[in-house]
Scaffold this motif. Structure first.
Motif, PDB file in Angstrom:
ATOM      1  N   HIS A   1      37.949  21.548  42.010  1.00  0.00           N
ATOM      2  CA  HIS A   1      37.123  22.604  41.405  1.00  0.00           C
ATOM      3  C   HIS A   1      37.948  23.801  40.944  1.00  0.00           C
ATOM      4  O   HIS A   1      37.394  24.817  40.528  1.00  0.00           O
ATOM      5  N   HIS A   2      39.258  23.668  41.034  1.00  0.00           N
ATOM      6  CA  HIS A   2      40.154  24.752  40.591  1.00  0.00           C
ATOM      7  C   HIS A   2      39.770  26.090  41.204  1.00  0.00           C
ATOM      8  O   HIS A   2      39.595  27.096  40.521  1.00  0.00           O
ATOM      9  N   LYS A   3      39.649  26.083  42.501  1.00  0.00           N
ATOM     10  CA  LYS A   3      39.230  27.279  43.235  1.00  0.00           C
ATOM     11  C   LYS A   3      40.304  28.366  43.159  1.00  0.00           C
ATOM     12  O   LYS A   3      41.482  28.107  43.386  1.00  0.00           O
ATOM     13  N   VAL A   4      39.867  29.572  42.812  1.00  0.00           N
ATOM     14  CA  VAL A   4      40.832  30.674  42.657  1.00  0.00           C
ATOM     15  C   VAL A   4      40.651  31.761  43.713  1.00  0.00           C
ATOM     16  O   VAL A   4      41.470  32.675  43.822  1.00  0.00           O
ATOM     17  N   ASP A   5      39.566  31.684  44.474  1.00  0.00           N
ATOM     18  CA  ASP A   5      39.233  32.782  45.387  1.00  0.00           C
ATOM     19  C   ASP A   5      38.804  32.223  46.735  1.00  0.00           C
ATOM     20  O   ASP A   5      38.569  31.027  46.873  1.00  0.00           O
ATOM     21  N   ASP A   6      38.732  33.093  47.714  1.00  0.00           N
ATOM     22  CA  ASP A   6      38.238  32.669  49.027  1.00  0.00           C
ATOM     23  C   ASP A   6      37.732  33.891  49.784  1.00  0.00           C
ATOM     24  O   ASP A   6      37.912  35.021  49.330  1.00  0.00           O
TER      25      ASP A   6
ATOM     26  N   PHE B   1      36.483  39.864  41.270  1.00  0.00           N
ATOM     27  CA  PHE B   1      35.906  39.839  42.628  1.00  0.00           C
ATOM     28  C   PHE B   1      36.314  41.102  43.391  1.00  0.00           C
ATOM     29  O   PHE B   1      36.325  42.178  42.808  1.00  0.00           O
ATOM     30  N   GLU B   2      36.715  40.959  44.660  1.00  0.00           N
ATOM     31  CA  GLU B   2      37.108  42.143  45.447  1.00  0.00           C
ATOM     32  C   GLU B   2      38.552  42.546  45.187  1.00  0.00           C
ATOM     33  O   GLU B   2      39.015  43.572  45.676  1.00  0.00           O
ATOM     34  N   GLY B   3      39.261  41.707  44.430  1.00  0.00           N
ATOM     35  CA  GLY B   3      40.659  42.022  44.158  1.00  0.00           C
ATOM     36  C   GLY B   3      41.572  40.870  44.521  1.00  0.00           C
ATOM     37  O   GLY B   3      41.123  39.716  44.625  1.00  0.00           O
ATOM     38  N   LEU B   4      42.840  41.194  44.722  1.00  0.00           N
ATOM     39  CA  LEU B   4      43.897  40.199  44.867  1.00  0.00           C
ATOM     40  C   LEU B   4      44.529  40.335  46.243  1.00  0.00           C
ATOM     41  O   LEU B   4      44.723  41.447  46.734  1.00  0.00           O
ATOM     42  N   ASP B   5      44.874  39.200  46.843  1.00  0.00           N
ATOM     43  CA  ASP B   5      45.567  39.186  48.134  1.00  0.00           C
ATOM     44  C   ASP B   5      46.822  40.074  48.054  1.00  0.00           C
ATOM     45  O   ASP B   5      47.632  39.945  47.134  1.00  0.00           O
ATOM     46  N   GLU B   6      46.944  40.987  49.029  1.00  0.00           N
ATOM     47  CA  GLU B   6      48.017  41.990  49.022  1.00  0.00           C
ATOM     48  C   GLU B   6      49.418  41.367  48.934  1.00  0.00           C
ATOM     49  O   GLU B   6      50.327  41.936  48.328  1.00  0.00           O
ATOM     50  N   ARG B   7      49.582  40.184  49.542  1.00  0.00           N
ATOM     51  CA  ARG B   7      50.927  39.607  49.637  1.00  0.00           C
ATOM     52  C   ARG B   7      51.522  39.262  48.286  1.00  0.00           C
ATOM     53  O   ARG B   7      52.729  39.379  48.085  1.00  0.00           O
ATOM     54  N   VAL B   8      50.672  38.841  47.338  1.00  0.00           N
ATOM     55  CA  VAL B   8      51.231  38.472  46.025  1.00  0.00           C
ATOM     56  C   VAL B   8      51.588  39.731  45.231  1.00  0.00           C
ATOM     57  O   VAL B   8      52.540  39.733  44.444  1.00  0.00           O
ATOM     58  N   ILE B   9      50.863  40.820  45.484  1.00  0.00           N
ATOM     59  CA  ILE B   9      51.194  42.104  44.831  1.00  0.00           C
ATOM     60  C   ILE B   9      52.595  42.530  45.258  1.00  0.00           C
ATOM     61  O   ILE B   9      53.435  42.911  44.431  1.00  0.00           O
TER      62      ILE B   9
ATOM     63  N   ARG C   1      42.490  30.067  36.076  1.00  0.00           N
ATOM     64  CA  ARG C   1      41.820  28.919  36.712  1.00  0.00           C
ATOM     65  C   ARG C   1      42.614  27.621  36.538  1.00  0.00           C
ATOM     66  O   ARG C   1      42.494  26.699  37.365  1.00  0.00           O
ATOM     67  N   ASP C   2      43.441  27.531  35.510  1.00  0.00           N
ATOM     68  CA  ASP C   2      44.264  26.328  35.330  1.00  0.00           C
ATOM     69  C   ASP C   2      45.192  26.104  36.528  1.00  0.00           C
ATOM     70  O   ASP C   2      45.722  25.007  36.713  1.00  0.00           O
ATOM     71  N   PHE C   3      45.422  27.161  37.306  1.00  0.00           N
ATOM     72  CA  PHE C   3      46.310  27.058  38.468  1.00  0.00           C
ATOM     73  C   PHE C   3      45.520  27.000  39.773  1.00  0.00           C
ATOM     74  O   PHE C   3      46.073  27.130  40.856  1.00  0.00           O
ATOM     75  N   GLY C   4      44.203  26.829  39.662  1.00  0.00           N
ATOM     76  CA  GLY C   4      43.319  26.815  40.827  1.00  0.00           C
ATOM     77  C   GLY C   4      43.534  25.586  41.699  1.00  0.00           C
ATOM     78  O   GLY C   4      44.177  24.612  41.292  1.00  0.00           O
ATOM     79  N   ASP C   5      42.951  25.683  42.883  1.00  0.00           N
ATOM     80  CA  ASP C   5      43.188  24.700  43.935  1.00  0.00           C
ATOM     81  C   ASP C   5      42.096  23.619  43.925  1.00  0.00           C
ATOM     82  O   ASP C   5      40.905  23.938  43.838  1.00  0.00           O
ATOM     83  N   GLY C   6      42.521  22.365  44.051  1.00  0.00           N
ATOM     84  CA  GLY C   6      41.580  21.269  44.244  1.00  0.00           C
ATOM     85  C   GLY C   6      40.821  20.904  42.982  1.00  0.00           C
ATOM     86  O   GLY C   6      41.053  21.473  41.908  1.00  0.00           O
TER      87      GLY C   6
ATOM     88  N   VAL D   1      38.157  37.132  47.549  1.00  0.00           N
ATOM     89  CA  VAL D   1      39.476  37.680  47.213  1.00  0.00           C
ATOM     90  C   VAL D   1      40.253  36.614  46.453  1.00  0.00           C
ATOM     91  O   VAL D   1      40.189  35.428  46.801  1.00  0.00           O
ATOM     92  N   MET D   2      40.986  37.007  45.424  1.00  0.00           N
ATOM     93  CA  MET D   2      41.801  36.039  44.674  1.00  0.00           C
ATOM     94  C   MET D   2      42.971  35.585  45.540  1.00  0.00           C
ATOM     95  O   MET D   2      43.650  36.393  46.167  1.00  0.00           O
ATOM     96  N   ARG D   3      43.198  34.280  45.525  1.00  0.00           N
ATOM     97  CA  ARG D   3      44.210  33.694  46.411  1.00  0.00           C
ATOM     98  C   ARG D   3      45.625  33.969  45.908  1.00  0.00           C
ATOM     99  O   ARG D   3      45.884  33.890  44.709  1.00  0.00           O
TER     100      ARG D   3
END
Ligand code: SAH
Length: 225
Positions: free
Chosen positions: A48-53, A114-122, A41-46, A63-65
């Protein structure tokens, strides 16, 4: 250098968890291995340190961003350590993997939620997906502890009796034989006579036969090839 584990997680308070007790906990305090956590979460967006969408294409869950995950991963010096992503879609975790990783510099483990991680970062970070069982967990934290527990116990000096590690289930493709201790008769059930015979060759032959019998009955998949 000692084995170094780094775990990226939204729940650092889940660590060391089971890794902090008994011989692994002792080995941790003796610095035979190290464990660091990184709060994703320290690397989250905005603000509110958003980590998912929401998942692209719709559907339930979040899904984790990839940008957040990559920023968290890139904050860690990998130092030639494999980067694992515990995932139900991964290769099944085995004792052979634990042996291989115990011989290396350590592990970096990214815990999904959550549902998992965005495929592109994998793909982009070359993450190795590892599955710890054909059942779905809430997150990667318990999976990370399972992988680390199996791996760290193989480090030199962690287990008191190195021989016992070599005789266990999976080490030579067979399950372990049944074990007995005192009392000799319990609830009318006897300890197999051969184990009381003092004849080491007979005991070894009985144990081997039991290992083959149990493996055939319960895990015939281990006997293939
Ligand atoms: N929607 C995913 C499951 C998500 S569970 C699917 O159907 O495949 C949330 C996270 O828990 C996963 O991203 C993963 O990191 C972890 N996880 C769940 N089950 C796991 C398993 N059997 N092995 C390893 N990790 C698991």
């Amino acid at each position: 250098m000692n084995f170094a584990a780094t775990v990226l997680t939204l729940y650092p308070e889940a660590f060391p968890g089971a890794l902090g007790v008994s011989l692994l906990g002792k080995a941790l305090s003796e610095k035979r291995w190290s464990l660091d956590t990184v709060q994703i979460r320290d690397f989250g967006d905005g603000p509110h340190h958003k980590v998912d969408d929401a998942p692209a294409g719709g559907g339930a869950g979040l899904v984790m961003r990839p940008d957040v995950a990559a920023a968290a991963i890139d904050s860690v010096a990998l130092n030639n350590r494999p980067l694992l992503f515990p995932s139900p879609r991964g290769k099944p975790f085995t004792q052979a993997m634990a042996r291989e990783w115990a011989a290396g510099p350590g592990l970096v483990i990214f815990c999904g939620r959550f549902e998992g991680l965005d495929e592109r970062v994998i793909e982009a970070r070359g993450m190795t997906e590892v599955c710890v069982g054909d059942a779905v967990l809430m997150g990667g934290e318990v999976a990370a502890q399972l992988i680390l527990e199996a791996t760290v116990r193989l480090l030199p000096g962690v287990l008191g009796n190195e021989q016992s590690a070599l005789e266990e289930s999976f080490e030579d493709g067979l399950l372990e034989h049944p074990q007995y201790t005192k009392p000799r008769i319990w609830e009318g059930r006897d300890t197999p006579e051969v184990l009381l015979s003092g004849d080491h060759a007979k005991v070894a032959a009985w144990r081997k036969a039991e290992r083959v019998r149990l493996t055939q009955a319960r895990r015939p998949d281990l006997l293939k090839d």
